[in-house]
Design a protein around this motif. Structure first.
Motif, PDB file in Angstrom:
ATOM      1  N   GLU A 145       0.828  -1.207   0.000  1.00  0.00           N
ATOM      2  CA  GLU A 145       0.000   0.000   0.000  1.00  0.00           C
ATOM      3  C   GLU A 145       0.866   1.263   0.000  1.00  0.00           C
ATOM      4  O   GLU A 145       0.528   2.259  -0.649  1.00  0.00           O
ATOM      5  CB  GLU A 145      -0.899  -0.008   1.234  1.00  0.00           C
ATOM      6  N   ALA A 146       1.980   1.227   0.728  1.00  0.00           N
ATOM      7  CA  ALA A 146       2.871   2.381   0.783  1.00  0.00           C
ATOM      8  C   ALA A 146       3.498   2.647  -0.582  1.00  0.00           C
ATOM      9  O   ALA A 146       3.657   3.810  -0.991  1.00  0.00           O
ATOM     10  CB  ALA A 146       3.955   2.164   1.837  1.00  0.00           C
ATOM     11  N   VAL A 147       3.864   1.590  -1.297  1.00  0.00           N
ATOM     12  CA  VAL A 147       4.398   1.760  -2.653  1.00  0.00           C
ATOM     13  C   VAL A 147       3.337   2.371  -3.552  1.00  0.00           C
ATOM     14  O   VAL A 147       3.617   3.286  -4.343  1.00  0.00           O
ATOM     15  CB  VAL A 147       4.880   0.409  -3.221  1.00  0.00           C
ATOM     16  N   HIS A 148       2.106   1.889  -3.442  1.00  0.00           N
ATOM     17  CA  HIS A 148       1.006   2.455  -4.224  1.00  0.00           C
ATOM     18  C   HIS A 148       0.840   3.945  -3.931  1.00  0.00           C
ATOM     19  O   HIS A 148       0.677   4.762  -4.843  1.00  0.00           O
ATOM     20  CB  HIS A 148      -0.282   1.699  -3.910  1.00  0.00           C
ATOM     21  N   ASP A 149       0.898   4.312  -2.645  1.00  0.00           N
ATOM     22  CA  ASP A 149       0.763   5.723  -2.277  1.00  0.00           C
ATOM     23  C   ASP A 149       1.887   6.561  -2.883  1.00  0.00           C
ATOM     24  O   ASP A 149       1.662   7.690  -3.340  1.00  0.00           O
ATOM     25  CB  ASP A 149       0.774   5.877  -0.752  1.00  0.00           C
ATOM     26  N   ALA A 150       3.110   6.018  -2.874  1.00  0.00           N
ATOM     27  CA  ALA A 150       4.248   6.750  -3.426  1.00  0.00           C
ATOM     28  C   ALA A 150       4.079   6.980  -4.927  1.00  0.00           C
ATOM     29  O   ALA A 150       4.381   8.063  -5.446  1.00  0.00           O
ATOM     30  CB  ALA A 150       5.547   6.004  -3.146  1.00  0.00           C
ATOM     31  N   VAL A 151       3.588   5.973  -5.632  1.00  0.00           N
ATOM     32  CA  VAL A 151       3.376   6.117  -7.074  1.00  0.00           C
ATOM     33  C   VAL A 151       2.246   7.109  -7.349  1.00  0.00           C
ATOM     34  O   VAL A 151       2.305   7.892  -8.309  1.00  0.00           O
ATOM     35  CB  VAL A 151       3.097   4.749  -7.724  1.00  0.00           C
ATOM     36  N   CYS A 152       1.218   7.116  -6.503  1.00  0.00           N
ATOM     37  CA  CYS A 152       0.150   8.107  -6.650  1.00  0.00           C
ATOM     38  C   CYS A 152       0.688   9.525  -6.469  1.00  0.00           C
ATOM     39  O   CYS A 152       0.300  10.453  -7.197  1.00  0.00           O
ATOM     40  CB  CYS A 152      -0.962   7.835  -5.645  1.00  0.00           C
ATOM     41  N   THR A 153       1.573   9.700  -5.485  1.00  0.00           N
ATOM     42  CA  THR A 153       2.188  11.013  -5.280  1.00  0.00           C
ATOM     43  C   THR A 153       3.009  11.419  -6.490  1.00  0.00           C
ATOM     44  O   THR A 153       2.974  12.579  -6.929  1.00  0.00           O
ATOM     45  CB  THR A 153       3.078  10.996  -4.026  1.00  0.00           C
ATOM     46  N   LEU A 154       3.760  10.468  -7.036  1.00  0.00           N
ATOM     47  CA  LEU A 154       4.532  10.743  -8.247  1.00  0.00           C
ATOM     48  C   LEU A 154       3.606  11.209  -9.369  1.00  0.00           C
ATOM     49  O   LEU A 154       3.898  12.194 -10.061  1.00  0.00           O
ATOM     50  CB  LEU A 154       5.289   9.485  -8.667  1.00  0.00           C
ATOM     51  N   GLU A 155       2.499  10.490  -9.530  1.00  0.00           N
ATOM     52  CA  GLU A 155       1.564  10.837 -10.603  1.00  0.00           C
ATOM     53  C   GLU A 155       0.962  12.222 -10.394  1.00  0.00           C
ATOM     54  O   GLU A 155       0.774  12.979 -11.357  1.00  0.00           O
ATOM     55  CB  GLU A 155       0.459   9.785 -10.662  1.00  0.00           C
ATOM     56  N   ASP A 156       0.673  12.577  -9.144  1.00  0.00           N
ATOM     57  CA  ASP A 156       0.045  13.865  -8.848  1.00  0.00           C
ATOM     58  C   ASP A 156       1.021  15.037  -8.893  1.00  0.00           C
ATOM     59  O   ASP A 156       0.637  16.154  -9.255  1.00  0.00           O
ATOM     60  CB  ASP A 156      -0.596  13.823  -7.464  1.00  0.00           C
ATOM     61  N   ARG A 157       2.294  14.794  -8.528  1.00  0.00           N
ATOM     62  CA  ARG A 157       3.218  15.908  -8.333  1.00  0.00           C
ATOM     63  C   ARG A 157       4.424  15.912  -9.275  1.00  0.00           C
ATOM     64  O   ARG A 157       4.913  16.994  -9.632  1.00  0.00           O
ATOM     65  CB  ARG A 157       3.749  15.879  -6.891  1.00  0.00           C
ATOM     66  N   ALA A 158       4.923  14.738  -9.656  1.00  0.00           N
ATOM     67  CA  ALA A 158       6.212  14.676 -10.348  1.00  0.00           C
ATOM     68  C   ALA A 158       6.113  14.287 -11.818  1.00  0.00           C
ATOM     69  O   ALA A 158       7.137  14.180 -12.486  1.00  0.00           O
ATOM     70  CB  ALA A 158       7.136  13.690  -9.629  1.00  0.00           C
ATOM     71  N   ALA A 159       4.907  14.057 -12.318  1.00  0.00           N
ATOM     72  CA  ALA A 159       4.729  13.630 -13.716  1.00  0.00           C
ATOM     73  C   ALA A 159       4.323  14.824 -14.575  1.00  0.00           C
ATOM     74  O   ALA A 159       3.222  15.368 -14.429  1.00  0.00           O
ATOM     75  CB  ALA A 159       3.677  12.529 -13.804  1.00  0.00           C
ATOM     76  N   TRP A 160       5.225  15.217 -15.474  1.00  0.00           N
ATOM     77  CA  TRP A 160       5.004  16.361 -16.350  1.00  0.00           C
ATOM     78  C   TRP A 160       5.379  15.984 -17.786  1.00  0.00           C
ATOM     79  O   TRP A 160       6.243  15.137 -18.014  1.00  0.00           O
ATOM     80  CB  TRP A 160       5.857  17.558 -15.912  1.00  0.00           C
ATOM     81  N   VAL A 161       4.713  16.619 -18.748  1.00  0.00           N
ATOM     82  CA  VAL A 161       5.015  16.417 -20.177  1.00  0.00           C
ATOM     83  C   VAL A 161       5.129  17.778 -20.842  1.00  0.00           C
ATOM     84  O   VAL A 161       4.728  18.800 -20.278  1.00  0.00           O
ATOM     85  CB  VAL A 161       3.930  15.565 -20.877  1.00  0.00           C
ATOM     86  N   ARG A 162       5.680  17.779 -22.041  1.00  0.00           N
ATOM     87  CA  ARG A 162       5.837  19.039 -22.795  1.00  0.00           C
ATOM     88  C   ARG A 162       4.719  19.175 -23.832  1.00  0.00           C
ATOM     89  O   ARG A 162       4.392  18.213 -24.532  1.00  0.00           O
ATOM     90  CB  ARG A 162       7.194  19.079 -23.483  1.00  0.00           C
ATOM     91  N   ARG A 163       4.176  20.381 -23.911  1.00  0.00           N
ATOM     92  CA  ARG A 163       3.144  20.697 -24.892  1.00  0.00           C
ATOM     93  C   ARG A 163       3.405  22.082 -25.469  1.00  0.00           C
ATOM     94  O   ARG A 163       3.374  23.073 -24.741  1.00  0.00           O
ATOM     95  CB  ARG A 163       1.748  20.689 -24.242  1.00  0.00           C
ATOM     96  N   SER A 164       3.702  22.126 -26.770  1.00  0.00           N
ATOM     97  CA  SER A 164       3.898  23.406 -27.472  1.00  0.00           C
ATOM     98  C   SER A 164       4.913  24.288 -26.750  1.00  0.00           C
ATOM     99  O   SER A 164       4.719  25.499 -26.595  1.00  0.00           O
ATOM    100  CB  SER A 164       2.564  24.154 -27.615  1.00  0.00           C
ATOM    101  N   GLY A 165       5.985  23.688 -26.285  1.00  0.00           N
ATOM    102  CA  GLY A 165       7.041  24.434 -25.629  1.00  0.00           C
ATOM    103  C   GLY A 165       6.839  24.636 -24.151  1.00  0.00           C
ATOM    104  O   GLY A 165       7.754  25.121 -23.465  1.00  0.00           O
ATOM    105  N   ASP A 166       5.661  24.294 -23.635  1.00  0.00           N
ATOM    106  CA  ASP A 166       5.385  24.453 -22.209  1.00  0.00           C
ATOM    107  C   ASP A 166       5.475  23.093 -21.513  1.00  0.00           C
ATOM    108  O   ASP A 166       5.316  22.044 -22.131  1.00  0.00           O
ATOM    109  CB  ASP A 166       3.988  25.032 -21.992  1.00  0.00           C
ATOM    110  N   VAL A 167       5.716  23.135 -20.213  1.00  0.00           N
ATOM    111  CA  VAL A 167       5.711  21.928 -19.389  1.00  0.00           C
ATOM    112  C   VAL A 167       4.404  21.918 -18.610  1.00  0.00           C
ATOM    113  O   VAL A 167       4.117  22.851 -17.847  1.00  0.00           O
ATOM    114  CB  VAL A 167       6.919  21.900 -18.431  1.00  0.00           C
ATOM    115  N   VAL A 168       3.599  20.873 -18.809  1.00  0.00           N
ATOM    116  CA  VAL A 168       2.270  20.800 -18.202  1.00  0.00           C
ATOM    117  C   VAL A 168       2.134  19.489 -17.429  1.00  0.00           C
ATOM    118  O   VAL A 168       2.832  18.510 -17.710  1.00  0.00           O
ATOM    119  CB  VAL A 168       1.160  20.891 -19.265  1.00  0.00           C
TER     120      VAL A 168
END
Length: 227
Positions: free
Chosen positions: A100-123
């Motif tokens: 469960e703790a690993v799941h929580d950590a991955v959820c935090t990653l998804e909410d806070r640390a996962a970003w992609v580039r769109r038209s020159g911006d990071v979103v």
């Protein structure tokens, strides 16, 4: 703690070997219809930038320089020894709290640390795909509860398109994610009825300082929940 390594589709057999449990994580996995135990063929496809069945998720999946990252989450050594040496039911409850703790950590990653580039911006990315492989021992056969959370280099933006993740954000969040796992683990163990006393070090890492004379030899109700 958390160790962050590069990952490629060639490593799937290594992660699967001797894994005691595997599961898909992330909202992106749900979008692709991936759930339950990890299928090696599906994981290789996603790491190569393709959906299960072969369709391309990005415009040029073959040109991606990085397939993904191997996030190695490790339980405290003292907990690994309790899982290995304690009653089977107790070990199952401890492992579930860790899972469960690993799941929580991955959820935090998804909410806070996962970003992609769109038209020159990071979103912000609105979905990631990860495959978690849980292991009970290290390569030498010694008790070592740890998980390889294999994160594909893919993020689904709000517009529904998939792009490569911004790797720098993952590195920036590495220590926070590792500390968050430790904190969540201690809280989940307490909620499961384990009155452990912890010796904490700088950075949020901890080891069990004293083990109660009688560990709960029962199945926790949390064992019947899933994510």
């Amino acid at each position: 703690m958390l160790v962050l390594n590069p990952a490629s589709a060639a490593g799937v057999a290594y992660w699967q070997h001797s894994a005691s449990h595997s599961a898909w994580l992330g909202q992106g996995a749900e979008r692709l219809g991936l759930s339950g135990a990890v299928d090696a063929t599906d994981l290789r496809a996603v790491l190569m930038g393709r959906e299960p069945g072969g369709g391309a998720l990005t415009t040029r999946p073959g040109l991606r320089r990085r397939h993904g990252w191997d996030l190695v989450f490790a339980a405290p050594k003292s907990l690994s020894l309790l899982v290995a040496d304690g009653p089977e039911a107790t070990g199952a409850t401890l492992r579930h709290a860790y899972r469960e703790a690993v799941h929580d950590a991955v959820c935090t990653l998804e909410d806070r640390a996962a970003w992609v580039r769109r038209s020159g911006d990071v979103v912000p990315a609105r979905g990631i795909v990860a495959a978690a492989f849980e292991h009970l021992d290290n390569d030498s056969g010694h008790p070592h509860l740890h998980s390889h959370a294999v994160l594909a280099n893919l993020g689904r933006a709000q517009d529904g398109e998939w792009s490569c993740l911004v790797g720098g954000e993952l590195w920036r969040w590495r220590e926070a994610l590792g500390a968050g796992l430790q904190l969540a683990l201690r809280e989940l163990l307490a909620a499961a009825g384990f009155g452990f006393h912890w010796t904490l070090s700088a950075g949020g890492l901890g080891e069990i300082a004293a083990v109660p004379r009688s560990l709960p030899d029962r199945k926790s109700t949390r064992l019947n929940s899933s994510h």
